[in-house]
Design an enzyme around this catalytic site. Structure first.
Site, PDB file in Angstrom:
ATOM      1  N   GLU A 272       0.531  -1.487  -0.556  1.00 41.71           N
ATOM      2  CA  GLU A 272       0.181  -0.064   0.005  1.00 41.71           C
ATOM      3  C   GLU A 272       0.544   1.160  -0.281  1.00 41.71           C
ATOM      4  O   GLU A 272       1.535   1.539   0.812  1.00 41.71           O
ATOM      5  CB  GLU A 272      -0.963   0.231   1.227  1.00 41.71           C
ATOM      6  CG  GLU A 272      -1.878   1.252   1.500  1.00 41.71           C
ATOM      7  CD  GLU A 272      -2.175   1.868   0.535  1.00 41.71           C
ATOM      8  OE1 GLU A 272      -1.825   3.287   0.213  1.00 41.71           O
ATOM      9  OE2 GLU A 272      -3.261   0.560   0.268  1.00 41.71           O
ATOM     10  N   SER A 312      -5.187   3.203  -4.716  1.00 42.85           N
ATOM     11  CA  SER A 312      -5.874   1.913  -4.786  1.00 42.85           C
ATOM     12  C   SER A 312      -6.113   1.714  -6.154  1.00 42.85           C
ATOM     13  O   SER A 312      -5.985   0.357  -6.772  1.00 42.85           O
ATOM     14  CB  SER A 312      -6.340   1.488  -3.910  1.00 42.85           C
ATOM     15  OG  SER A 312      -5.522   2.001  -2.585  1.00 42.85           O
ATOM     16  N   HIS A 427      -0.391   3.146   4.887  1.00 41.79           N
ATOM     17  CA  HIS A 427      -2.123   3.905   4.849  1.00 41.79           C
ATOM     18  C   HIS A 427      -2.020   4.568   5.909  1.00 41.79           C
ATOM     19  O   HIS A 427      -1.723   3.922   7.445  1.00 41.79           O
ATOM     20  CB  HIS A 427      -2.456   3.309   3.898  1.00 41.79           C
ATOM     21  CG  HIS A 427      -3.995   4.322   4.008  1.00 41.79           C
ATOM     22  ND1 HIS A 427      -4.906   4.761   4.614  1.00 41.79           N
ATOM     23  CD2 HIS A 427      -4.352   3.834   2.471  1.00 41.79           C
ATOM     24  CE1 HIS A 427      -5.567   5.531   3.899  1.00 41.79           C
ATOM     25  NE2 HIS A 427      -5.225   5.189   2.427  1.00 41.79           N
ATOM     26  N   ASP A 481       0.963  -0.505  -4.900  1.00 41.08           N
ATOM     27  CA  ASP A 481      -0.354  -0.190  -6.376  1.00 41.08           C
ATOM     28  C   ASP A 481      -0.122   1.894  -6.398  1.00 41.08           C
ATOM     29  O   ASP A 481      -0.683   2.089  -7.237  1.00 41.08           O
ATOM     30  CB  ASP A 481      -1.745   0.201  -4.901  1.00 41.08           C
ATOM     31  CG  ASP A 481      -1.492   0.933  -3.672  1.00 41.08           C
ATOM     32  OD1 ASP A 481      -0.662   0.783  -3.174  1.00 41.08           O
ATOM     33  OD2 ASP A 481      -2.704   1.610  -2.894  1.00 41.08           O
ATOM     34  N   HIS A 482       0.882   2.422  -5.559  1.00 42.85           N
ATOM     35  CA  HIS A 482       0.849   3.539  -6.243  1.00 42.85           C
ATOM     36  C   HIS A 482       1.922   3.768  -4.911  1.00 42.85           C
ATOM     37  O   HIS A 482       2.464   3.651  -3.923  1.00 42.85           O
ATOM     38  CB  HIS A 482      -0.275   4.525  -6.119  1.00 42.85           C
ATOM     39  CG  HIS A 482      -1.156   4.704  -4.986  1.00 42.85           C
ATOM     40  ND1 HIS A 482      -0.488   5.552  -2.812  1.00 42.85           N
ATOM     41  CD2 HIS A 482      -2.079   3.664  -4.361  1.00 42.85           C
ATOM     42  CE1 HIS A 482      -1.692   4.983  -2.685  1.00 42.85           C
ATOM     43  NE2 HIS A 482      -2.388   4.676  -2.433  1.00 42.85           N
TER      44      HIS A 482
END
Length: 614
Positions: A272, A312, A427, A481-482
């Site tokens: 994440e 995401s 996150h 995811d990023h």
């Protein structure tokens, strides 16, 4: 005041009833074409409640205001105005219901913005519809209107029955308005979306649960600014094809295999919001992620990889479908579009792989639920499937427990398997179960420590995995995811802001390819084509995904930032601002290559063409 509240409540109940009837018609009409159990059918009504409530409350905003004013001047006109408004939305509901049953068997989607654009040509619609469908549709439409009107007369009082009162308008509006506002949020803290109605791995059951009016409104909202025409027209069709072909041209397929076998187990580890700045092996800070550093020095590592998007759900589509992020629109939240994309999970399932996906939180996080359901993993483990005894943070279980469960799930799978996991400890609010180790980074200190925690969890995961019989024949693919902002404080339009890890690791990799640090520029989009080529499978339908293990593949990556599009390659980073129509080059003294500017414009135009076709 009580009578006015009852009146408002009964209007709300009326909408729940007609939405339920429309849902029942949709299910019954499609029973012969789609599988749904009696239990799933019943549950579709239960799980539909929140989205149905949101749609009803949107409609009831104006009636709430009118009822508040009615205390000042009680009259029958207020009832008839509200009734007229309700009947308009009743008519809309009936029309959408007929549209749904008319197109679902062909499109596998409820009526949406794209379907509305076809209504411009009424003759074409009539020519492509059978007489039976037109007649049955007309009959159902009229029956629905008659039944709805009858139910409204039965459910909702013909009079509001309030007395003149100059004090009650404000208290009523605050109370009723507060209730309606809560309903607009789906009775929850965060805004609601279609995926909040999903409860099953059965696509048809989930589709039935989604409120059709809400679904159409969301589709129109997502596309109305773009319409059905490409807003980015830079080149003729012939010029465009030449430029895209040149960009993706591979003069010779000299793909080399880094694997000892063509059918390894595959384990995806999707981190994440994990910036490459956290990883020394990728040019980031020292000592934060020693496990990842070690993996990258012993695997095949790509050191210049960017994520196309910032969310995401965009990352998941990039990884598993090889489709890029786009400015202004979002494929990942439009079921009618992403179901048309190729899907890596479905492709390897067709080649004998058992598949799984595990996430320690609520899959509605990051809006990934709908897309992940569409992948049809054989095993889908969510936060609710973890033991209540496991400590959880605000978003779900911490990464160490996720990886622990991942080992347990893999042990149950039959080779060859593909198991993906998506972490969450990096996150916000960064409630990782660890004391801070690093005290630098200012406002990013927690993020930096969360990256260290995830890295420690990975260390334990690989320590246990190495003892398992499946380990030697397993390819590990680690990416994110990023990316995420870091103390480097990169400008948003610069590619460094979007850099993420991408490493292939495992004993299944041939010795001569271990420890390779490949500086070729790439993106998440390239993962599907790259892995499929290593498995000896066809990847042609992943047209935006490059095979990174072919030396003749050109190195570049592209990404979205706000209202702009960036392209990065070996020598420079080009960013095109869609609002100002200006091109920014990095570094600032770089040679202004008109071809690079044309490439980014060609990508924008071609990708929007593709988006509109979906």
């Amino acid at each position: 005041m009580i009578n006015a509240l009852k009146y408002l409540l009964k209007n709300y109940l009326y909408f729940l009833v007609i939405y339920a009837i429309s849902r029942m018609v949709f299910i019954v009409y499609n029973l012969n074409s789609f599988n749904i159990s009696f239990k799933q059918a019943l549950l579709s009504f239960v799980y539909a409640w929140r989205v149905d409530t949101v749609m009803a409350c949107y409609i009831l905003v104006i009636p709430t205001l009118l009822l508040s004013l009615n205390f000042l001047y009680p009259n029958k006109v207020t009832h008839y105005i509200i009734k007229s408004l309700v009947m308009i939305f009743t008519l809309i509901n009936a029309m959408i219901m007929i549209g749904d049953i008319g197109i679902y068997k062909e499109w596998n989607t409820k009526i949406n913005y794209k379907a509305l654009t076809y209504l411009k040509d009424v003759d074409e619609v009539l020519r492509t519809s059978t007489n039976g469908l037109l007649i049955s549709g007309a009959v159902l439409f009229l029956l629905m209107l008659v039944l709805s009107y009858y139910l409204y007369q039965k459910i909702v009082p013909k009079n509001i029955n309030v007395k003149k009162n100059y004090i009650l308008p404000v208290p009523f509006f605050l109370l009723a308005g507060g209730i309606v506002f809560l309903g607009l949020r789906g009775t929850g803290i965060t805004p609601i979306d279609q995926s909040d109605a999903y409860f099953s791995e059965n696509d048809f059951a989930n589709t039935a649960a989604v409120n059709s009016t809400f679904n159409l409104a969301r589709s129109v909202e997502s596309n109305i600014k773009i319409g059905d025409k490409n807003p980015y027209q830079f080149f003729s069709k012939e010029e465009l094809n030449k430029k895209i072909s040149a960009l993706y041209e591979v003069k010779k397929d000299t793909t080399f295999s880094i694997l000892k076998t063509s059918k390894p187990n595959i384990v995806y580890i999707i981190l994440e919001g994990f910036s490459a700045d956290l990883i020394a092996a990728d040019g980031g800070y020292d000592n934060i992620t020693p496990t990842l550093d070690s993996i990258m020095h012993n695997g095949y590592n790509f050191t210049n990889v960017v994520s196309p998007g910032l969310r995401s759900h965009v990352g998941m589509i990039s990884i598993f479908s090889g489709f890029p992020a786009l400015p202004k629109v979002n494929v990942a939240t439009q079921r009618d579009k992403f179901t048309q994309l190729p899907n890596f999970v479905k492709d390897i399932k067709a080649n004998g792989y058992e598949t799984g996906y595990i996430f320690g939180g609520d899959l509605k996080h990051g809006k990934v639920l709908d897309y992940i359901f569409n992948c049809h993993f054989d095993h889908l483990i969510k936060g609710e499937d973890f033991s209540d005894e496991i400590p959880t943070g605000k978003l779900g279980v911490a990464d160490e427990y996720l990886f622990e469960r991942k080992i347990q799930e893999i042990d149950k799978m039959k080779p060859p398997f593909m198991m993906a996991s998506f972490t969450l400890s990096t996150h916000s609010p960064f409630d990782y179960p660890m004391e801070d180790v690093f005290n630098f980074g200012g406002g990013y200190q927690q993020y930096i420590n969360s990256g260290h925690y995830t890295d420690k969890s990975l260390k334990e995961f690989f320590k246990v995995a190495a003892t398992k019989p499946w380990y030697k024949n397993t390819l590990f693919v680690i990416t994110a995811d990023h990316s995420h902002p870091t103390p480097n404080q990169w400008d948003g339009f610069v590619a460094n802001k979007s850099r993420i890890p991408l490493v292939f690791f495992g004993e299944v990799i041939k010795e001569e390819y271990r420890g390779v640090q490949n500086p070729k520029y790439a993106s998440q989009l390239d993962i599907s084509s790259t892995v499929l080529h290593q498995l000896g499978l066809d990847a042609k339908k992943y047209q935006w995904s490059k095979n990174l293990f072919n030396p003749n593949t050109k190195g570049f990556g592209f990404y979205v930032y706000k209202d702009g599009y960036g392209l990065v390659s070996e020598k420079e980073n080009v960013f095109y601002n869609l609002e100002t129509k200006k091109v920014i080059y990095q570094p600032e003294g770089a040679f202004h290559d008109k071809n690079k500017e044309d490439n980014i414009k060609a990508l924008l135009q071609a990708l929007y063409d593709e988006y509109l076709k979906l």
